[in-house]
Each structure stands twice: as structure tokens, then as C-alpha cells.
Design an enzyme around this catalytic site. Structure first.
Site, PDB file in Angstrom:
ATOM      1  N   HIS A 156       0.840  -1.199   0.000  1.00  0.00           N
ATOM      2  CA  HIS A 156       0.000   0.000   0.000  1.00  0.00           C
ATOM      3  C   HIS A 156       0.873   1.245   0.000  1.00  0.00           C
ATOM      4  CE1 HIS A 156      -3.576  -2.279   1.597  1.00  0.00           C
ATOM      5  NE2 HIS A 156      -2.621  -3.028   2.101  1.00  0.00           N
ATOM      6  N   CYS A 199      -3.768   2.701  -5.334  1.00  0.00           N
ATOM      7  CA  CYS A 199      -2.833   2.301  -4.291  1.00  0.00           C
ATOM      8  C   CYS A 199      -2.159   0.985  -4.649  1.00  0.00           C
ATOM      9  CB  CYS A 199      -3.602   2.177  -2.979  1.00  0.00           C
ATOM     10  SG  CYS A 199      -2.669   1.593  -1.587  1.00  0.00           S
ATOM     11  N   TYR A 245      -1.736  -1.758   9.138  1.00  0.00           N
ATOM     12  CA  TYR A 245      -0.595  -2.333   8.410  1.00  0.00           C
ATOM     13  C   TYR A 245       0.378  -2.986   9.385  1.00  0.00           C
ATOM     14  CZ  TYR A 245      -2.310   1.217   5.139  1.00  0.00           C
ATOM     15  OH  TYR A 245      -3.092   2.001   4.335  1.00  0.00           O
ATOM     16  N   LYS A 291      -8.774   1.305  -6.539  1.00  0.00           N
ATOM     17  CA  LYS A 291      -7.889   2.368  -6.064  1.00  0.00           C
ATOM     18  C   LYS A 291      -6.605   2.295  -6.870  1.00  0.00           C
ATOM     19  CE  LYS A 291      -9.476   2.020  -1.321  1.00  0.00           C
ATOM     20  NZ  LYS A 291      -9.239   2.789  -0.149  1.00  0.00           N
ATOM     21  N   HIS A 302      -2.480  -3.196  -3.354  1.00  0.00           N
ATOM     22  CA  HIS A 302      -3.866  -3.025  -2.916  1.00  0.00           C
ATOM     23  C   HIS A 302      -4.778  -2.850  -4.128  1.00  0.00           C
ATOM     24  CE1 HIS A 302      -6.817  -0.560  -0.229  1.00  0.00           C
ATOM     25  NE2 HIS A 302      -7.246  -1.774  -0.414  1.00  0.00           N
TER      26      HIS A 302
END
Length: 147
Positions: free
Chosen positions: A22, A135, A51, A133, A127
């Protein structure tokens, strides 16, 4: 880049099948700490940082959530994954961009290599592979395919 000796790399009893990369979605150069992320995640209703590892701008790898606990970083994948985040991901205009510093690039390779040694069957993904996304703002699955 050598992994910090004091970093705890204990094998989780959870069945780890994925390592998910991420970004913090913060502007390039902005320092972000584990405490900052912990606060953001608590504000979202999590019970702490989601995380497991945080890669800071200078390449320092900080411990987040203990690996024996399921993360809170990728819906539908938390129970069987390790979450790794690097600080950055946005350009000066707030657009998604690969803002990794050279130190972060090196640290990510070292960290992900170490995690693959501990969890040899775990696939590395971004991710973005599981959510709509950008990300982590680069194709982690492709970049780390050889690890």
C-alpha cells in the site's frame, strides 16, 4: 539495504497467502509516522494501525500491527495477509504518483524478500489488485514478481 536487526520477524500462526503493498496516499516528502497512521485508523474505527510494516521516507522499516494479528488494510484479505505500506503516493497536486524514494525502493525489496523467505507461498500484490484504487501508485504485483 539490510533489515534492521531489532525488527521482529516471527512467523505468524495465521495462514499467510498474500503480502499486500500500500501507500499512505500522502504528498511526496511529507513525513508520516506509525503513530500518525495509527491515529488515522483509530479515527476510522479500527483498533489500531492496520498495516504490519511501514516503510518511511528514509527507508527505515517500522513495525505496525503485530503479524500474529489480522490486519485492517484490504477488505476480504486481512485474515490471510501481511500489510506493508510506504509513505507517499501523491504528487504535489494530490494526484496518484510513484513517489518512492531510492531508500524506500531498496527497503521495500529487502522487506518483501525477507517476508517471502518467511512465507514462501505468499504472493505479493498491490492493494489496487483488490480494490478500485490506484494504491500503491505503481504495479507492485509486476514489480515484485521475481522475489
Amino acid at each position: 539495504m539490510e533489515i534492521h536487526k531489532q525488527m521482529a520477524f516471527e512467523k505468524s500462526r495465521r495462514n499467510i497467502t498474500e503480502i499486500i503493498v500500500h501507500c499512505t496516499a500522502t504528498p511526496a516528502g511529507r513525513r508520516v509516522s506509525v503513530a500518525d497512521i495509527d491515529s488515522w485508523h483509530r479515527q476510522r474505527g479500527f483498533n489500531g494501525i492496520g498495516y504490519h510494516y511501514v516503510v518511511e521516507l528514509d527507508g527505515h522499516i517500522a513495525q505496525g500491527r503485530p503479524v500474529h494479528l489480522a490486519g485492517a488494510h484490504c477488505k476480504g484479505h486481512n485474515s490471510n495477509s501481511i500489510g506493508v505500506v510506504y509513505v507517499g503516493g501523491l504528487d504535489a497536486d494530490g494526484r496518484a504518483a510513484d513517489t518512492r524514494t531510492a531508500a524506500q525502493r531498496n527497503a521495500l525489496i529487502a522487506l518483501l524478500s525477507q517476508l517471502r523467505r518467511i512465507y514462501p507461498g505468499a504472493a505479493i500484490h498491490g492493494h489496487r489488485d483488490f480494490a478500485a484504487k490506484e494504491c500503491p501508485c505503481f504495479n507492485a504485483t509486476k514489480e515484485y514478481a521475481a522475489l
